[in-house]
Design a protein around this motif. Structure first.
Motif, mmCIF file in Angstrom:
data_model
loop_
_atom_site.group_PDB
_atom_site.id
_atom_site.type_symbol
_atom_site.label_atom_id
_atom_site.label_comp_id
_atom_site.label_asym_id
_atom_site.label_seq_id
_atom_site.Cartn_x
_atom_site.Cartn_y
_atom_site.Cartn_z
ATOM 1 N N THR A 242 45.549 50.306 62.977
ATOM 2 C CA THR A 242 44.558 51.168 62.680
ATOM 3 C C THR A 242 44.001 50.793 61.176
ATOM 4 O O THR A 242 44.885 50.835 60.392
ATOM 5 N N TRP A 243 42.696 51.055 60.806
ATOM 6 C CA TRP A 243 42.275 50.552 59.453
ATOM 7 C C TRP A 243 41.566 51.773 58.945
ATOM 8 O O TRP A 243 40.648 52.611 59.962
ATOM 9 N N ALA A 244 41.668 52.121 58.049
ATOM 10 C CA ALA A 244 40.934 53.503 57.526
ATOM 11 C C ALA A 244 39.849 53.177 56.568
ATOM 12 O O ALA A 244 39.865 52.053 55.802
ATOM 13 N N SER A 245 38.993 54.049 56.181
ATOM 14 C CA SER A 245 38.020 53.982 55.098
ATOM 15 C C SER A 245 36.955 52.713 55.298
ATOM 16 O O SER A 245 36.592 52.049 54.711
ATOM 17 N N LEU B 197 28.840 50.814 59.323
ATOM 18 C CA LEU B 197 28.460 49.486 59.788
ATOM 19 C C LEU B 197 29.663 48.618 59.947
ATOM 20 O O LEU B 197 29.795 47.562 60.851
ATOM 21 N N GLU B 198 30.850 48.787 59.168
ATOM 22 C CA GLU B 198 32.070 47.878 59.373
ATOM 23 C C GLU B 198 32.628 48.294 60.544
ATOM 24 O O GLU B 198 33.197 47.502 61.274
ATOM 25 N N ARG B 199 32.652 49.482 60.732
ATOM 26 C CA ARG B 199 33.346 49.978 62.287
ATOM 27 C C ARG B 199 32.506 49.570 63.511
ATOM 28 O O ARG B 199 33.119 49.050 64.194
ATOM 29 N N LYS B 200 31.151 49.401 63.246
ATOM 30 C CA LYS B 200 30.256 48.833 64.353
ATOM 31 C C LYS B 200 30.771 47.242 64.561
ATOM 32 O O LYS B 200 30.958 46.660 65.709
ATOM 33 N N SER C 58 38.737 48.841 71.822
ATOM 34 C CA SER C 58 38.793 49.631 70.504
ATOM 35 C C SER C 58 38.173 51.137 70.794
ATOM 36 O O SER C 58 37.237 51.216 71.675
ATOM 37 N N GLU C 59 38.729 51.979 69.757
ATOM 38 C CA GLU C 59 38.085 53.400 69.973
ATOM 39 C C GLU C 59 38.120 53.938 68.573
ATOM 40 O O GLU C 59 39.087 53.604 67.739
ATOM 41 N N ASP C 60 37.191 54.944 68.211
ATOM 42 C CA ASP C 60 37.268 55.362 67.076
ATOM 43 C C ASP C 60 38.293 56.918 67.258
ATOM 44 O O ASP C 60 38.175 57.535 68.163
ATOM 45 N N LEU C 61 39.244 56.803 66.201
ATOM 46 C CA LEU C 61 40.280 57.967 66.244
ATOM 47 C C LEU C 61 39.828 58.999 65.481
ATOM 48 O O LEU C 61 39.935 60.002 65.967
ATOM 49 N N GLU C 62 39.527 58.686 64.178
ATOM 50 C CA GLU C 62 38.993 59.535 63.231
ATOM 51 C C GLU C 62 37.559 59.502 62.577
ATOM 52 O O GLU C 62 37.269 58.399 63.225
ATOM 53 N N GLU C 63 37.117 59.987 61.875
ATOM 54 C CA GLU C 63 35.893 59.838 61.194
ATOM 55 C C GLU C 63 35.728 58.312 60.729
ATOM 56 O O GLU C 63 34.712 57.595 61.038
ATOM 57 N N GLN C 64 36.825 57.814 60.228
ATOM 58 C CA GLN C 64 36.565 56.357 59.802
ATOM 59 C C GLN C 64 37.824 55.280 60.056
ATOM 60 O O GLN C 64 38.166 54.665 59.403
ATOM 61 N N SER C 65 38.518 55.622 61.304
ATOM 62 C CA SER C 65 39.526 55.016 61.632
ATOM 63 C C SER C 65 39.404 54.208 63.336
ATOM 64 O O SER C 65 38.579 55.034 63.961
ATOM 65 N N THR D 20 43.539 47.971 71.183
ATOM 66 C CA THR D 20 44.583 47.815 71.932
ATOM 67 C C THR D 20 44.268 46.581 73.100
ATOM 68 O O THR D 20 43.025 46.368 73.201
ATOM 69 N N ARG D 21 45.189 46.047 73.723
ATOM 70 C CA ARG D 21 45.180 45.156 74.817
ATOM 71 C C ARG D 21 44.747 45.840 75.909
ATOM 72 O O ARG D 21 44.889 46.961 76.385
ATOM 73 N N PRO D 22 43.426 45.451 76.868
ATOM 74 C CA PRO D 22 42.952 45.667 77.932
ATOM 75 C C PRO D 22 43.807 45.831 78.771
ATOM 76 O O PRO D 22 44.888 44.802 79.007
ATOM 77 N N ALA D 23 43.727 46.546 80.171
ATOM 78 C CA ALA D 23 44.604 46.217 81.175
ATOM 79 C C ALA D 23 44.209 44.799 81.729
ATOM 80 O O ALA D 23 43.281 44.246 81.690
ATOM 81 N N ALA D 24 45.404 44.425 82.539
ATOM 82 C CA ALA D 24 45.205 43.089 82.860
ATOM 83 C C ALA D 24 43.940 42.899 83.783
ATOM 84 O O ALA D 24 43.519 41.636 83.856
ATOM 85 N N ASP D 25 43.424 43.685 84.781
ATOM 86 C CA ASP D 25 42.488 43.695 85.732
ATOM 87 C C ASP D 25 41.197 43.945 85.300
ATOM 88 O O ASP D 25 40.012 43.760 85.674
ATOM 89 N N ALA D 26 40.928 44.260 83.870
ATOM 90 C CA ALA D 26 39.659 44.670 82.921
ATOM 91 C C ALA D 26 38.776 43.442 83.041
ATOM 92 O O ALA D 26 39.310 42.220 82.665
ATOM 93 N N GLU D 27 37.691 43.743 82.915
ATOM 94 C CA GLU D 27 36.485 42.635 82.762
ATOM 95 C C GLU D 27 36.278 42.681 81.460
ATOM 96 O O GLU D 27 36.236 43.417 80.546
ATOM 97 N N PRO D 28 35.904 41.429 80.902
ATOM 98 C CA PRO D 28 35.643 41.369 79.314
ATOM 99 C C PRO D 28 34.363 42.181 79.165
ATOM 100 O O PRO D 28 33.347 42.310 79.955
#
Length: 163
Positions: free
Chosen positions: A1-4, A8-11, A24-31, A35-43
């Motif tokens: 997790t990266w803060a601050s 545009l940096e998050r994008k 990737s997912e936004d957790l809080e306003e600036q975090s 994570t690694r995707p499931a083994a059968d997930a498409e890129p």
């Protein structure tokens, strides 16, 4: 997790993470959580090594032009982007850049506007009170570069902000 991280940096992080075939997912306003995707997930995005074909390149160009038109319509009046509109543009860009722009950065963007207006006049365009559509694109490209952003990233953020 990266803060601050700015918007545009998050994008950018989300795009880079997708290129690595991670989630990737936004957790809080600036975090962000990566994570690694499931083994059968498409890129999510194709690897960069694959070149764009003509149709994809044209589609990207069309999307960029559409965003530019939307941004121009929002900030301009009477088909001109005037110096008075520059303040609104800078106010909208500031939250995307860690919430504020330094006086030096604002002066740099004002200088970009003045240089672009002079360039427009040098090319024989008689309008001296503001930038037309063609030279507005030049201004936005130079402004994005002065902020160390890509044109598409800045346009995308501004369109999201306008909507």
């Amino acid at each position: 997790t990266w803060a601050s991280l700015s918007f545009l940096e998050r994008k950018d992080v989300h795009l880079e993470v997708a290129l690595l075939n991670l989630d990737s997912e936004d957790l809080e306003e600036q975090s962000i959580r990566v994570t690694r995707p499931a083994a059968d997930a498409e890129p999510a995005i194709r690897p960069r090594s694959r070149a764009l074909d003509d149709d994809e390149g044209a589609r990207c160009q069309d999307e960029s032009q559409t965003m530019l038109e939307e941004v121009f319509e929002h900030y301009s009046a009477e088909s001109l982007f005037r110096y008075s509109h520059l303040k609104l543009f800078v106010e909208d860009v500031a939250p995307l850049h860690r919430g504020k722009l330094s006086k030096r950065t604002m002066a740099k963007i004002e200088g970009v506007y003045e240089d672009t207006l002079q360039l427009q006049q040098d090319f024989g365009v008689r309008r001296t009170k503001g930038l037309n559509r063609q030279f507005f694109r030049v201004f936005v490209e130079k402004a994005a570069k002065s902020l160390s952003w890509s044109l598409v990233c800045l346009l995308s953020a501004l369109v999201d902000n306008i909507s």
